[in-house]
Design an enzyme around this catalytic site. Sequence first.
Site, PDB file in Angstrom:
ATOM      1  N   GLN A  93      -3.677  73.735  44.112  1.00  0.00           N
ATOM      2  CA  GLN A  93      -2.883  72.510  43.903  1.00  0.00           C
ATOM      3  C   GLN A  93      -1.723  72.796  42.956  1.00  0.00           C
ATOM      4  OE1 GLN A  93      -5.146  69.191  42.364  1.00  0.00           O
ATOM      5  NE2 GLN A  93      -3.417  67.778  42.521  1.00  0.00           N
ATOM      6  N   HIS A  99      -2.808  64.410  46.958  1.00  0.00           N
ATOM      7  CA  HIS A  99      -2.068  64.352  48.224  1.00  0.00           C
ATOM      8  C   HIS A  99      -2.863  65.009  49.346  1.00  0.00           C
ATOM      9  CE1 HIS A  99      -0.775  67.818  45.813  1.00  0.00           C
ATOM     10  NE2 HIS A  99      -0.631  68.488  46.937  1.00  0.00           N
TER      11      HIS A  99
HETATM   12  P1  AMP Z   1      -0.098  71.523  46.755  1.00  0.00           P
HETATM   13  O1  AMP Z   1       0.284  72.965  46.613  1.00  0.00           O
HETATM   14  O2  AMP Z   1      -1.319  71.281  47.564  1.00  0.00           O
HETATM   15  O3  AMP Z   1      -0.144  70.830  45.399  1.00  0.00           O
HETATM   16  O4  AMP Z   1       1.064  70.857  47.591  1.00  0.00           O
HETATM   17  C1  AMP Z   1       2.259  70.419  47.021  1.00  0.00           C
HETATM   18  C2  AMP Z   1       3.256  70.334  48.138  1.00  0.00           C
HETATM   19  O5  AMP Z   1       4.346  69.549  47.705  1.00  0.00           O
HETATM   20  C3  AMP Z   1       3.832  71.685  48.567  1.00  0.00           C
HETATM   21  O6  AMP Z   1       3.545  71.885  49.941  1.00  0.00           O
HETATM   22  C4  AMP Z   1       5.329  71.527  48.306  1.00  0.00           C
HETATM   23  O7  AMP Z   1       6.126  72.164  49.288  1.00  0.00           O
HETATM   24  C5  AMP Z   1       5.492  70.018  48.324  1.00  0.00           C
HETATM   25  N1  AMP Z   1       6.615  69.495  47.582  1.00  0.00           N
HETATM   26  C6  AMP Z   1       6.994  69.816  46.323  1.00  0.00           C
HETATM   27  N2  AMP Z   1       8.072  69.089  45.953  1.00  0.00           N
HETATM   28  C7  AMP Z   1       8.363  68.283  47.004  1.00  0.00           C
HETATM   29  C8  AMP Z   1       9.379  67.309  47.243  1.00  0.00           C
HETATM   30  N3  AMP Z   1      10.282  66.990  46.320  1.00  0.00           N
HETATM   31  N4  AMP Z   1       9.385  66.675  48.443  1.00  0.00           N
HETATM   32  C9  AMP Z   1       8.471  66.991  49.395  1.00  0.00           C
HETATM   33  N5  AMP Z   1       7.488  67.888  49.229  1.00  0.00           N
HETATM   34  C10 AMP Z   1       7.443  68.543  48.050  1.00  0.00           C
END
Ligand code: AMP
Length: 113
Positions: A93, A99
Amino acid sequence: MSETIFSKIIDRKIPARIEHEDDLCLAFHDVAPQAPVHLLVIPKKRIASLADVTPADRDLLGHLVVVATELAAKLGLADGFRLVVNCGRDGGQSVDHLHVHLLGGRRLGWPPG
Ligand code: AMP
C-alpha cells in the site's frame, strides 16, 4: 486521519478522471494504470487501510465491492477482472486511504509479485 492524495481528490483539490460518485464513495482512473482498465474505488470516509476497518464499516465495504463490480460491467470487462486491496507496507500500500483496485482488460498473472 490526515489529508492524503485521495482525500484531496474527494475534496476536488486535485483533479482525477472520475467514473462514479455517490454518497459513500468515489471511483476514478488510476494515474499509472497497470491494465487497460484500472480504477480505484475509495470510500469518502477517511479510513487509512483495511487494518483500520471496524464492524461498523461492514456495509460500506460491501458497497465498495458492489460499485466496483458494477463498474466492471459498465466498462465491458465481460471476460473477468480483479479486485485488489493492498494493506500496509508488506501489502504494497502506497496511499494511506483505503482503496479497491479494479483491474481488467487483459489476462492478469498469478501469483502477484
Ligand atoms: P496502492 O499502491 O495500493 O496504495 O495504490 C495506490 C494507487 O494510487 C497506485 O496505483 C497509484 O498509481 C495511484 N495514484 C497515486 N496518485 C494518484 C492520483 N493522483 N490519481 C490517480 N491515481 C493515483
